[in-house]
Enzyme design. Structure first.
Site, PDB file in Angstrom:
ATOM      1  N   ASP A 253      35.326  -8.521   1.737  1.00 58.19           N
ATOM      2  CA  ASP A 253      36.409  -9.317   1.151  1.00 58.19           C
ATOM      3  C   ASP A 253      36.392  -9.171  -0.365  1.00 58.19           C
ATOM      4  O   ASP A 253      35.425  -8.706  -0.973  1.00 58.19           O
ATOM      5  CB  ASP A 253      36.376 -10.778   1.599  1.00 58.19           C
ATOM      6  CG  ASP A 253      35.206 -11.571   1.039  1.00 58.19           C
ATOM      7  OD1 ASP A 253      34.549 -11.092   0.092  1.00 58.19           O
ATOM      8  OD2 ASP A 253      34.945 -12.666   1.547  1.00 58.19           O
ATOM      9  N   LEU A 254      37.495  -9.536  -0.948  1.00 58.75           N
ATOM     10  CA  LEU A 254      37.693  -9.391  -2.387  1.00 58.75           C
ATOM     11  C   LEU A 254      36.840 -10.408  -3.134  1.00 58.75           C
ATOM     12  O   LEU A 254      36.710 -11.555  -2.723  1.00 58.75           O
ATOM     13  CB  LEU A 254      39.175  -9.612  -2.707  1.00 58.75           C
ATOM     14  CG  LEU A 254      39.645  -9.354  -4.127  1.00 58.75           C
ATOM     15  CD1 LEU A 254      39.504  -7.877  -4.474  1.00 58.75           C
ATOM     16  CD2 LEU A 254      41.102  -9.787  -4.266  1.00 58.75           C
TER      17      LEU A 254
ATOM     18  N   ASP B 133      41.421 -12.990   2.420  1.00 54.20           N
ATOM     19  CA  ASP B 133      41.152 -11.641   1.920  1.00 54.20           C
ATOM     20  C   ASP B 133      40.016 -10.981   2.683  1.00 54.20           C
ATOM     21  O   ASP B 133      39.384 -10.054   2.174  1.00 54.20           O
ATOM     22  CB  ASP B 133      40.809 -11.708   0.429  1.00 54.20           C
ATOM     23  CG  ASP B 133      39.562 -12.548   0.155  1.00 54.20           C
ATOM     24  OD1 ASP B 133      39.259 -13.428   0.998  1.00 54.20           O
ATOM     25  OD2 ASP B 133      38.899 -12.339  -0.880  1.00 54.20           O
TER      26      ASP B 133
END
Length: 469
Positions: free
Chosen positions: A344-345, A387
């Site tokens: 994930d970001l 995300d």
């Protein structure tokens, strides 16, 4: 979508189907199915599937009808109640009857009768007995056909509020069985009473059926001119509401009658009408072929949408879980390595707070596009909301998966997104795990291991990869 919007879509589907606008019903069902899937609303999903099945049946798209009823029954098993299962039996009967699989049709009706009586849905039980009588009459078992029709009439009288047309439909089957048993005097009293029933002014199909039945009675009595007159009336009625299948049977009987009467001129006209109808039916089949192609396209579209994330176009968790479970079960037997990469970001919340959620969605979409280019065609990539992404790789070792993860991380670092004249750099945290020589056999178990590794990457400072051994 709000609950009242879903209810409005459900009502529209039912309204269109009652009006006989089957192709419009199918389109409305697709809209309802999409909305129901997005809102995770079982009632909307079941309503869409069952009305699709009935509408496909009515336009002759039997393959698509089976597809919809299969989807209905499968979904109903997990999310429906007994009333939903009862509705499923009703549609399933139509398909078995169309295919002339009378044994399966009767088995389905028996289940409907048992469940309908339990739920006290006497209108449905009455229709089931009536249909059972019709099947037995086709098989020339007229005594049992009469018994079933009489049971149907008893159930119709239990239904509240009282519904005269429900009783009328069952009485048609009683009269049909009596004619088959050669009990013509009793049948005559019933049929003549039904022919003149003012109720039929509001029910043209039943009015057509009773004149058709009257013609059959008169043929049994060898009253051929009178029978022809009854069939002429039935023909006009069937033509008025375009029931071509019922009309076909009526025209066949008119041709037979003209031959029995030796009326060459009238027989020629009857034969021409029959030939013209067959031509219309062939043209109808061509039209239906085009409709079916459109239907198949819509089905594949709705299935694709049901399996994908609306923002990125990647697979959603439901599809990822279903497919990975299948792969893991196979790998447990073959020894194949299955790897999950979760990432994930980093710092998405900060970006959303600074630039808004629309910008955040743009970032997520861009990451999905760039990373999807790096995976093989046979692998899976999905978004799980927010995300967080997951990739499932087949037949790769953990070391090979590490190299893949490094490529993904580098692709994310190279993304530059402009906002208000500023180019924003991105990083991500990545975790990876494999199926441990076949001992992990579910997606949830595999993803959990990769997610733990992802958490370790976050704890270690982000913008890195951790592997769960």
């Amino acid at each position: 979508m709000e609950k009242e919007d879903l209810v409005s879509l459900q009502r529209n589907v039912l309204k269109l189907r009652v009006e006989g606008k089957y192709e419009e019903t199918i389109e409305a069902c697709f809209q309802l199915l999409e909305a129901g899937l997005a809102a995770n609303d079982p009632k909307s999903i079941l309503t869409a599937h069952i009305n699709n099945a009935a509408s496909f049946y009515c336009i002759g798209a039997i393959e698509e009808a089976f597809h919809s009823i299969d989807a209905y029954i499968e979904y109903c098993a997990d999310h429906g109640d007994e009333a939903d299962r009862l509705d499923g039996y009703n549609v399933l009967f139509l398909l078995h009857e169309f295919n002339k699989d009378y044994e399966k049709a009767k088995e389905t009706l028996e289940r409907a009768i048992e469940l309908g009586e339990k739920l006290k849905h006497y209108n449905i039980v009455s229709n089931a007995y009536s249909n059972y009588s019709m099947i037995l009459a086709i098989e020339s078992d007229f005594e049992n056909a009469l018994m079933m029709a009489e049971k149907g009439l008893a159930m119709a009288k239990l239904h509240e509020p009282r519904t005269p047309i429900l009783e009328f439909r069952v009485t048609l089957n009683i009269a049909n069985a009596l004619i088959g048993m050669e009990q013509l005097e009793t049948a005559e009293q019933l049929v003549k009473k039904m022919v003149n029933d003012p109720l039929l002014d509001s029910f043209i199909r039943e009015k057509t059926q009773v004149h058709d039945l009257y013609g059959r009675y008169l043929m049994k009595k060898k009253m051929y001119p009178e029978a022809l007159q009854a069939y002429d009336t039935a023909k006009e009625l069937a033509e008025s509401y375009k029931d071509k299948n019922l009309l076909k049977g009526i025209l066949e009987k008119r041709c037979t009658l003209c031959e029995l009467m030796g009326d060459v001129q009238r027989g020629y006209k009857a034969q021409q009408a029959y030939i013209n109808l067959l031509s219309d039916l062939r043209q109808h089949e061509v039209t239906m072929a085009a409709v079916k192609l459109g239907v198949k396209h819509r089905i594949s579209t709705i299935e694709r949408r049901a399996n994908t994330d609306f923002l990125t176009g990647l697979y959603n968790r439901s599809y990822m879980e279903m497919t990975t479970d299948k792969w893991l079960a196979e790998a447990a037997l073959t020894g194949e390595s299955i790897v999950c990469i979760a990432f994930d970001l980093d710092n998405l919340k900060s970006l959303n707070d600074a630039y808004g959620h629309i910008f955040g969605d743009k970032v997520i979409k861009k990451i999905g596009q760039e990373c999807a280019r790096l995976i093989r065609s046979g692998d899976l990539m999905g978004r799980f909301g927010g995300d967080e992404f997951a990739i499932i790789l087949r037949n790769l070792s953990l070391e090979e998966a590490r190299h893949k993860a490094e490529n993904l991380l580098e692709a994310i670092r190279s993304i530059k997104i402009e906002k208000d004249g500023i180019y924003i750099s991105l990083t991500a945290s990545v975790g990876a795990a494999d199926n441990a020589n076949g001992t992990i056999q579910t997606f949830s178990g595999l993803f959990h291991q990769a997610d733990v590794a992802l958490y370790q990457a976050k704890e270690a400072g982000k913008n890195r990869i951790c592997i769960m051994n």
